[in-house]
Design an enzyme around this catalytic site. Sequence first.
Site, PDB file in Angstrom:
ATOM      1  N   TYR A  87       0.854  -1.125  -0.024  1.00 53.72           N
ATOM      2  CA  TYR A  87       0.080  -0.172   0.071  1.00 53.72           C
ATOM      3  C   TYR A  87       0.826   1.181  -0.067  1.00 53.72           C
ATOM      4  CZ  TYR A  87      -0.065  -0.249   5.343  1.00 53.72           C
ATOM      5  OH  TYR A  87       0.139  -0.059   6.549  1.00 53.72           O
ATOM      6  N   GLU A  88       0.302   2.501  -0.286  1.00 52.81           N
ATOM      7  CA  GLU A  88       0.771   3.688  -0.524  1.00 52.81           C
ATOM      8  C   GLU A  88       1.660   3.805  -1.777  1.00 52.81           C
ATOM      9  OE1 GLU A  88      -0.245   6.323   0.820  1.00 52.81           O
ATOM     10  OE2 GLU A  88      -1.346   5.527   2.472  1.00 52.81           O
ATOM     11  N   GLY A  89       1.366   3.058  -2.660  1.00 52.87           N
ATOM     12  CA  GLY A  89       2.141   2.901  -3.841  1.00 52.87           C
ATOM     13  C   GLY A  89       2.990   1.228  -3.610  1.00 52.87           C
TER      14      GLY A  89
END
Length: 603
Positions: A455-457
């Site tokens: 997550y978060e890229g």
Amino acid sequence: MLICRSLNTRVQILNQIIKEQVRMSYIAPIDETKFWLYEILDAKRLFSTPNFKGFKKEDLNLILGEAAKITSEIIYPLNHKSDQISAKLENGICRTTPGFAEVYKLLVQGGWSSISGDQKYGGMGLPTTVTSCFNEYFGSACLSFSLLFLMNQGQIDALENHANEDIKNIFLPKLNAGEWTGTMNLTEPHAGSDVGALTTKAEKNIDGSYAITGQKIYISWGEHDLSSNICHLVLARLSNAPKGSKGVSLFIVPKYVQNQEEEWILENNVRAISLEKKMGMHGSPTAVIEYRRSQGWLVGEENAGLHAMFTMMNNARLGVGVEGLSQCELATQKALEFAKTRKQGYAKIANGKGTILDHPDVRRMLITMKALTAAVRALCLDAALSLDLSKSDNQQLAIKEGKRASFLIPIAKAFSTDIGCRVADIGIQVHGGMGYVEETGVAQVLRDVRVTAIYEGTNGIQAIDLIGRKLSDGGNVARGLLDEIKMTIQGCDDHADQQIKEMGARLSKSLKCLESCLEWMLKQEDFNDRLAGATPFLKAFGFILGANYLVKAALKSDALDRKSIAQFYCINILPEMEAYGVVSQSGQDCLYNFSDTFFGFSQ
């Protein structure tokens, strides 16, 4: 009868070991934090920055002490429970892990929800570096719970930088006070990393607000019972917006809006449809959120939503890197505690402890865990310091440190979370069969940390960012970091200690490899060749930065263990950097030189 007795005895021993492991305490590594901040990274630079005027070393030490105490004594006991009793959605209401509500109140009362917020809006105004230390301790104590605060920090930062004063005055005091909490809404079923493909709609209302309609998925802490309101930062598209990412706007959409008496209790057609059943992070409710003409307000300019959202994501990415660090520390503490007490076999060594700690293979695993944990701690704190210094009133310094922070953040996010997964996995191996037993709590660390690489890229996205945007300056910032490594090598060359000289030689050999990788990346005319080597290039950079931090520590500290762990890293871990360096220059042909049938397509 003998078999039954033997079996009963075995069960009793197993249960006792399990109980001891579950009861193992977490101790926040405050001495390690101080060592890296004060001795290696020169954190005193913060105290001369106008943004943190009046903030002193004594204040930082006091905050670290309080953070260590509350996370070790109050939050950590919730960690195992959060894994066993996940958040549940009942009749539209999310029930969180028992104990979260009580501890949340304590944290809010202590001001921890406002730690990095602007003082103008009720925040404490502390440096990102301090927030990162707190986030590490909190993450080690209970990663799923700590994510709520990380989301809040990110939303506060985004609103401070991009919202108008009306929105700031309404939302920031509530968010800083912990009365309200924040989320980030990007992903849709058919729009993940390709944010420009999202379909959530925004229509302007007569009163200047907007009606938001659509569905978002993977919303961390998107629904819960800890605060009186949940504020969602939502990416959506106006009807006349350009296609792709250039037509995306950002809106703040609260779960509840004001009624006629101006009380924030009126339902806003924001509904959690379901909670995801996940591999780990069970205590963190991950929701599917539906919006039906829900009232929201524009943050920033129309069609400039990604710029505003990336402010939140940039800091959040550093925060996720710190999450990876936090699980490195927790896994290492658990493994060390087990290895010091577990008796199995006999190693013929002098002054042995009589436990598995004596065995060379176990010892190698433990030292690897400690070395990698130290490396990512230094990396995350270094990135945080540069982020803070980028706010200096010295414009030249601010620009330099801002670019440095921007370059380090994708490495900190991806490398630290990859290492978090690796260290957690080694921790299970140290435990042997006990590591595969859920009750020991070691498997939870691996299950929890695994999502941080996603997550978060995803970490692949971080690597693309590194070889794309972050090298768009012709490699100037990258070369600046290589120059820092050269200074460390020079320090080793000038040192009288032969072991330190050898570390410098190994670091120099790896640096030449990375210089070659960098020049290769910059020369590629076909960007797909860069993309093919993006992930190994990021890993190579991460490994050599880790070596640089540890060797600097060996140069500046008289402690034998600092030199020993730096030497271990240079001999046992740093060679991985050169292997990744070679792979990073392999180009795209080795990835695309396959037939369709290889991937299961019919001829």
